[in-house]
Design a protein around this motif. Structure first.
Motif: not given
Length: 331
Positions: A208, A216, A258, A260-261
């Motif tokens: 993440h 993502g 999500t 990464g985001h």
């Protein structure tokens, strides 16, 4: 994996061409590539004669059993009422160059099949460039992963790290599809390998934190401790898992977000899992209601064959699709 839809005889040659190309790309010599050609011809011809429409999936494998080319032949035709007869050498699958499914089994280094009248047939064949003198154990895991039709880049990716006391596995589904989705999922795999000795929650947290410069996606990580009989799972988004124990399927919990985001929290969940059980992890290219109920006892089959059945029966047409199957007795 490369995918060839089989609806008529001219597509047999295309399936053969792609399979031979895959074999040559990993160093198969002429003799070994010829075995691949014969196997794909038999399996494709069988679909043309009895199971259209069907698919041939071609990929490569590398695990504790060796490395080579993996072929799945999937159809929803009438199936076999007498599988024993169909597997006899010399029992032709429809006028092809070889001698039917018996020849496929003889030419393959690993072979498995599932077929029931009215539900179709799934066949797995694995071939190595150099044939092993003896079989070296059973495969710990198997997978089907294909891009959305019309795309060459696959937005899904998976990996399995085998340990002496169990294994750790990941499936990543990059947001959307195409090259940018593939970039996100491949970055997730890179981070997985870097942090692979950590527990699932820590691995997922690292992924993440490492994906903000990508689209993502949905990512799930699972780790199995064989001695404790416990599967630990952490997921962000709709890569969904399940422990299949006999006739009982226990779905795992993945939290919204999500990777990464946006992830409000990352949490691990634990599930009992025995050595005779299998763990299944699917991207959202597979319908969430997938089930193995139509094939009692199939969890004991080769994990790639199990993955192929789930893909054949429950794949959605609108996205990349991945099914990863890992055995509880994997070592």
């Amino acid at each position: 994996m490369d995918r060839v839809t089989i609806t008529e005889a001219s597509q047999v040659a295309e399936a053969r061409r792609r399979a031979v190309a895959a074999a040559q790309a990993i160093g198969f010599d002429e003799t070994a590539a010829g075995r691949v050609a014969l196997v794909v011809t038999e399996l494709s011809t069988n679909i043309v004669k009895y199971g259209v429409p069907g698919e041939i999936l071609v990929g490569t494998f590398e695990d504790a059993t060796g490395s080579g080319v993996e072929i799945l032949a999937l159809d929803k035709g009438p199936g076999f009422s007498d599988l024993g007869s169909a597997l006899r050498d010399g029992h032709s699958t429809g006028g092809s160059a070889g001698e039917g499914l018996g020849a496929v089994r003889r030419l393959s280094d690993a072979f498995d099949i599932a077929s029931r009248p009215g539900t179709g047939t799934a066949v797995l064949a694995r071939l190595s460039g150099v044939r092993p003198a003896t079989a070296d154990g059973s495969a710990a895991f198997g997978a089907v992963t294909v891009p959305l039709r019309g795309e060459t880049a696959n937005g899904d990716a998976y990996a399995v790290r085998e340990r002496l006391d169990g294994w750790t596995a990941i499936v990543a589904d990059g947001l959307g599809h195409g090259p940018e989705a593939a970039k996100a999922s491949q970055e997730a795999l890179s981070l997985f390998h870097h942090h692979r000795d950590k527990p699932p929650g820590a691995i997922l947290s690292a992924i993440h934190a490492g994906l903000p410069q990508t689209r993502g996606g949905a990512v799930s990580v699972a780790s199995f401790d064989r001695d404790a009989g416990i599967l630990t799972f952490a997921g962000i988004g709709n890569v969904l898992g399940a422990v299949v124990s006999g006739a009982v399927t226990k779905r795992t919990v993945s939290l919204a977000g999500t990777a990464g985001h946006a992830a409000r929290r990352i949490q691990e969940f634990e599930y009992p899992m025995g050595q005779d059980d299998v763990f299944v992890l699917c991207s959202d290219g597979i319908a969430t209601g997938w089930s193995l109920d139509a094939y009692p006892g199939i969890a004991a089959a080769h994990p790639s064959l199990v993955a192929g059945l789930i893909y054949r029966d429950f794949a959605r047409a609108r996205d990349d699709a991945t099914v990863l199957v890992v055995r509880g007795d994997a070592s």
